[in-house]
Enzyme design. Structure first.
Site, PDB file in Angstrom:
ATOM      1  N   THR A  16      50.260  35.840  41.419  1.00  0.00           N
ATOM      2  CA  THR A  16      50.219  35.423  40.009  1.00  0.00           C
ATOM      3  C   THR A  16      48.887  35.742  39.335  1.00  0.00           C
ATOM      4  OG1 THR A  16      49.541  33.267  40.796  1.00  0.00           O
ATOM      5  CG2 THR A  16      51.871  33.537  40.294  1.00  0.00           C
ATOM      6  N   ARG A  44      50.499  25.373  42.320  1.00  0.00           N
ATOM      7  CA  ARG A  44      50.587  25.415  40.846  1.00  0.00           C
ATOM      8  C   ARG A  44      51.673  26.374  40.383  1.00  0.00           C
ATOM      9  NH1 ARG A  44      44.997  25.334  41.838  1.00  0.00           N
ATOM     10  NH2 ARG A  44      44.967  27.581  42.131  1.00  0.00           N
ATOM     11  N   CYS A 135      34.922  46.131  44.204  1.00  0.00           N
ATOM     12  CA  CYS A 135      35.262  47.101  43.153  1.00  0.00           C
ATOM     13  C   CYS A 135      34.101  48.051  42.815  1.00  0.00           C
ATOM     14  CB  CYS A 135      35.705  46.360  41.895  1.00  0.00           C
ATOM     15  SG  CYS A 135      34.745  44.875  41.583  1.00  0.00           S
ATOM     16  N   GLN A 162      29.841  45.478  34.360  1.00  0.00           N
ATOM     17  CA  GLN A 162      31.132  45.103  34.924  1.00  0.00           C
ATOM     18  C   GLN A 162      31.993  44.267  33.973  1.00  0.00           C
ATOM     19  OE1 GLN A 162      29.018  44.684  39.273  1.00  0.00           O
ATOM     20  NE2 GLN A 162      31.066  43.807  39.127  1.00  0.00           N
ATOM     21  N   HIS A 248      34.873  48.977  34.978  1.00  0.00           N
ATOM     22  CA  HIS A 248      33.463  48.844  35.329  1.00  0.00           C
ATOM     23  C   HIS A 248      32.781  50.197  35.079  1.00  0.00           C
ATOM     24  CE1 HIS A 248      34.319  45.026  37.016  1.00  0.00           C
ATOM     25  NE2 HIS A 248      34.037  45.229  38.293  1.00  0.00           N
ATOM     26  N   ASN A 321      38.535  48.593  37.260  1.00  0.00           N
ATOM     27  CA  ASN A 321      38.133  47.735  38.383  1.00  0.00           C
ATOM     28  C   ASN A 321      39.305  47.020  39.027  1.00  0.00           C
ATOM     29  OD1 ASN A 321      37.899  46.487  35.641  1.00  0.00           O
ATOM     30  ND2 ASN A 321      37.693  44.610  36.838  1.00  0.00           N
TER      31      ASN A 321
HETATM   32  P1  NAP Z   1      42.841  35.238  39.540  1.00  0.00           P
HETATM   33  O1  NAP Z   1      43.383  35.979  38.362  1.00  0.00           O
HETATM   34  O2  NAP Z   1      42.036  34.015  39.301  1.00  0.00           O
HETATM   35  O3  NAP Z   1      44.057  34.894  40.525  1.00  0.00           O
HETATM   36  C1  NAP Z   1      43.871  34.155  41.695  1.00  0.00           C
HETATM   37  C2  NAP Z   1      45.138  34.199  42.523  1.00  0.00           C
HETATM   38  O4  NAP Z   1      44.903  33.486  43.740  1.00  0.00           O
HETATM   39  C3  NAP Z   1      46.311  33.531  41.841  1.00  0.00           C
HETATM   40  O5  NAP Z   1      47.506  34.156  42.230  1.00  0.00           O
HETATM   41  C4  NAP Z   1      46.235  32.116  42.416  1.00  0.00           C
HETATM   42  O6  NAP Z   1      47.473  31.431  42.410  1.00  0.00           O
HETATM   43  C5  NAP Z   1      45.837  32.423  43.852  1.00  0.00           C
HETATM   44  N1  NAP Z   1      45.253  31.242  44.463  1.00  0.00           N
HETATM   45  C6  NAP Z   1      44.154  30.565  44.074  1.00  0.00           C
HETATM   46  N2  NAP Z   1      43.974  29.480  44.858  1.00  0.00           N
HETATM   47  C7  NAP Z   1      44.986  29.475  45.757  1.00  0.00           C
HETATM   48  C8  NAP Z   1      45.363  28.607  46.810  1.00  0.00           C
HETATM   49  N3  NAP Z   1      44.653  27.509  47.107  1.00  0.00           N
HETATM   50  N4  NAP Z   1      46.478  28.906  47.537  1.00  0.00           N
HETATM   51  C9  NAP Z   1      47.201  29.997  47.223  1.00  0.00           C
HETATM   52  N5  NAP Z   1      46.907  30.858  46.225  1.00  0.00           N
HETATM   53  C10 NAP Z   1      45.803  30.593  45.504  1.00  0.00           C
HETATM   54  O7  NAP Z   1      41.893  36.174  40.421  1.00  0.00           O
HETATM   55  P2  NAP Z   1      42.022  37.745  40.695  1.00  0.00           P
HETATM   56  O8  NAP Z   1      41.141  38.471  39.763  1.00  0.00           O
HETATM   57  O9  NAP Z   1      43.441  38.143  40.801  1.00  0.00           O
HETATM   58  O10 NAP Z   1      41.306  37.864  42.113  1.00  0.00           O
HETATM   59  C11 NAP Z   1      41.822  37.275  43.272  1.00  0.00           C
HETATM   60  C12 NAP Z   1      40.915  37.603  44.445  1.00  0.00           C
HETATM   61  O11 NAP Z   1      40.953  38.993  44.723  1.00  0.00           O
HETATM   62  C13 NAP Z   1      39.428  37.294  44.211  1.00  0.00           C
HETATM   63  O12 NAP Z   1      39.129  35.961  44.465  1.00  0.00           O
HETATM   64  C14 NAP Z   1      38.747  38.249  45.142  1.00  0.00           C
HETATM   65  O13 NAP Z   1      38.631  37.711  46.436  1.00  0.00           O
HETATM   66  C15 NAP Z   1      39.686  39.432  45.152  1.00  0.00           C
HETATM   67  N6  NAP Z   1      39.194  40.484  44.244  1.00  0.00           N
HETATM   68  C16 NAP Z   1      38.645  41.563  44.788  1.00  0.00           C
HETATM   69  C17 NAP Z   1      38.170  42.561  43.999  1.00  0.00           C
HETATM   70  C18 NAP Z   1      37.525  43.737  44.611  1.00  0.00           C
HETATM   71  O14 NAP Z   1      36.467  44.091  44.177  1.00  0.00           O
HETATM   72  N7  NAP Z   1      38.107  44.378  45.574  1.00  0.00           N
HETATM   73  C19 NAP Z   1      38.249  42.485  42.613  1.00  0.00           C
HETATM   74  C20 NAP Z   1      38.826  41.360  42.057  1.00  0.00           C
HETATM   75  C21 NAP Z   1      39.295  40.372  42.897  1.00  0.00           C
HETATM   76  P3  NAP Z   1      47.830  30.362  41.233  1.00  0.00           P
HETATM   77  O15 NAP Z   1      48.304  31.186  40.073  1.00  0.00           O
HETATM   78  O16 NAP Z   1      48.913  29.559  41.847  1.00  0.00           O
HETATM   79  O17 NAP Z   1      46.595  29.598  40.947  1.00  0.00           O
HETATM   80  C1  3JM Z   2      35.586  39.620  43.417  1.00  0.00           C
HETATM   81  O1  3JM Z   2      36.745  33.292  47.026  1.00  0.00           O
HETATM   82  C2  3JM Z   2      36.293  33.599  45.936  1.00  0.00           C
HETATM   83  O2  3JM Z   2      35.737  32.815  45.180  1.00  0.00           O
HETATM   84  C3  3JM Z   2      36.440  35.053  45.530  1.00  0.00           C
HETATM   85  C4  3JM Z   2      35.309  35.545  44.723  1.00  0.00           C
HETATM   86  C5  3JM Z   2      35.459  36.999  44.330  1.00  0.00           C
HETATM   87  C6  3JM Z   2      35.221  38.062  45.218  1.00  0.00           C
HETATM   88  C7  3JM Z   2      34.984  37.797  46.673  1.00  0.00           C
HETATM   89  O3  3JM Z   2      33.852  37.447  47.055  1.00  0.00           O
HETATM   90  O4  3JM Z   2      35.945  37.965  47.422  1.00  0.00           O
HETATM   91  C8  3JM Z   2      35.786  37.283  42.997  1.00  0.00           C
HETATM   92  C9  3JM Z   2      35.853  38.593  42.558  1.00  0.00           C
HETATM   93  C10 3JM Z   2      35.258  39.363  44.748  1.00  0.00           C
HETATM   94  C11 3JM Z   2      34.968  40.497  45.637  1.00  0.00           C
HETATM   95  O5  3JM Z   2      35.673  41.495  45.537  1.00  0.00           O
HETATM   96  O6  3JM Z   2      34.022  40.467  46.422  1.00  0.00           O
END
Ligand code: NAP
Ligand code: 3JM
Length: 340
Positions: A16, A44, A135, A162, A248, A321
């Site tokens: 989501t 949620r 990213c 970014q 980015h 990104n």
């Molecule tokens: P986001 O829009 O805030 O979405 C977070 C997702 O995680 C939602 O689907 C949320 O579900 C789910 N989630 C949060 N808490 C949870 C829990 N306790 N149990 C199960 N699901 C949970 O964030 P996003 O931008 O998609 O990023 C998500 C993650 O991807 C980041 O935290 C990071 O680790 C990683 N990421 C990596 C890169 C990269 O550089 N490679 C870039 C961006 C993100 P709900 O809708 O139910 O809250």
């Molecule tokens: C990009 O667990 C968290 O709070 C995730 C934070 C986060 C991350 C991470 O450290 O995994 C947000 C956005 C990243 C990332 O790609 O490193």
């Protein structure tokens, strides 16, 4: 052990979110061979319906039991959820590709950009998990790999610009609301970032370490060394959040081992996988975040020699990104298992 099939069962943890949504779009755009799809998130979102290629899927709870029969488990639900649930997914037989920082620097877990170090995937079987880099690291290395292979790189100095989408949906909404409130003459509110992000630049991404660097900056340093398998390469980064929704941008300065001209770099990058050179200064053509949005490529321009040193190049590198920086790279890693 991976066995090739006609189509695969795929689970998305964090379906989501901003990245999870982009994963669904990217799976469809690339015709990923899907048999079954399981969409997982927090309580949620349980029961929420999401459409994929005309079919409705109901979001289920991310739990240790959610991965039976899954071939690929794509994680983007934050680092703590990856630590808690990714090993269970791997134990259930899924190949896990994790987007978070949880496992990136674990020596037993490959950290992969398919255009840069696809060979590293072979080591996935020890833990069943492959990590997707940060990213900012991904787009930088897609652009630098051809130069690294040709003339060697001693040192990288990078500053990033970014987009807020890197923080997730909440940050996209925060920037939008601040811009709307500003236009309406209302006071601005903030929750996600430590300062107003609209009309501002924040030299802080992730938290600060005792050294004065942020964790985001050190991700670029340490991940680059791991992916290039080069502990001697110097990398120093300044990571800045800017009021851009998607894409980015990075100003990159490199010192190479052997001399290379700007013209040679342009030629090299013109045929590099995943790269598109946009570099016509006389026409004001160079990579732009708004042009990179929704695209799979990493765009490179402003390629020029650093006249302050004997062997240096400057360039401007832009990519979506959420796509190459996250969802696309993850899906490309999964595709490596059955392509060719
Ligand atoms: P986001 O829009 O805030 O979405 C977070 C997702 O995680 C939602 O689907 C949320 O579900 C789910 N989630 C949060 N808490 C949870 C829990 N306790 N149990 C199960 N699901 C949970 O964030 P996003 O931008 O998609 O990023 C998500 C993650 O991807 C980041 O935290 C990071 O680790 C990683 N990421 C990596 C890169 C990269 O550089 N490679 C870039 C961006 C993100 P709900 O809708 O139910 O809250
Ligand atoms: C990009 O667990 C968290 O709070 C995730 C934070 C986060 C991350 C991470 O450290 O995994 C947000 C956005 C990243 C990332 O790609 O490193």
């Amino acid at each position: 052990m991976f066995t090739k099939k006609e189509a695969y069962n795929v689970a998305i943890a964090g379906a989501t979110g901003a990245v999870g949504g982009a994963m669904l779009e990217t799976l469809a755009r690339r015709n990923f061979p899907i048999n079954g799809l399981r969409l997982l998130a927090s309580e949620r979102s349980v029961g929420k319906k999401i459409k994929y290629q005309g079919k409705e899927y109901v979001v289920e709870l991310l739990s240790k039991d959610a991965f039976g029969g899954i071939d690929f488990a794509l994680f983007s639900a934050g680092a703590s959820r990856s630590l808690e649930f990714a090993p269970a997914a791997a134990a259930a037989g899924a190949i896990v590709v994790d987007n978070s920082s949880a496992f990136r620097m674990d020596p037993e877990i490959p950290l992969v950009v398919p255009e840069v170090n696809p060979h590293a995937i072979a080591r996935y079987s020890k833990r069943g998990i492959i990590a997707n880099p940060n990213c900012s690291t991904i787009q930088m290395l897609v652009a630098l790999k051809p130069i690294y292979d040709k003339v060697g790189i001693k040192r990288i100095v990078v500053s990033t610009y970014q987009a807020v989408s890197g923080t997730g949906t909440s940050a996209i909404l925060e920037l939008q609301k601040q811009v709307e409130d500003y236009a309406a003459g209302k006071p601005l509110t903030r929750k996600v970032y430590p300062h107003q992000i609209a009309f501002n630049c924040l030299p802080q991404i992730d938290s600060f370490l005792d050294t004065g660097y942020t964790k985001e900056e050190m991700k670029m340093v340490n991940e680059t060394r791991k992916i290039f398998e080069d502990d001697r390469i110097g990398v120093t980064a300044t990571a800045v959040r800017v009021p851009v929704f998607y894409g980015h941008s990075e100003s990159i300065n490199i010192e190479t081992e052997r001399k290379i001209s700007a013209a040679e770099v342009k030629k090299l990058l013109a045929s590099a996988p995943g790269v598109k050179v946009v570099d016509e200064p006389s026409l004001s053509q160079y990579p732009l975040a708004i042009a990179a949005e929704g695209e799979f490529e990493t765009f490179v321009g402003r390629i020029r020699e650093d006249e302050s040193i004997a062997k240096g190049i400057n360039m401007w590198v832009v990519s979506d990104n959420i796509l190459k920086g996250a969802a696309l790279n993850t899906i490309q890693i999964a595709e490596q298992f059955f392509k060719g």
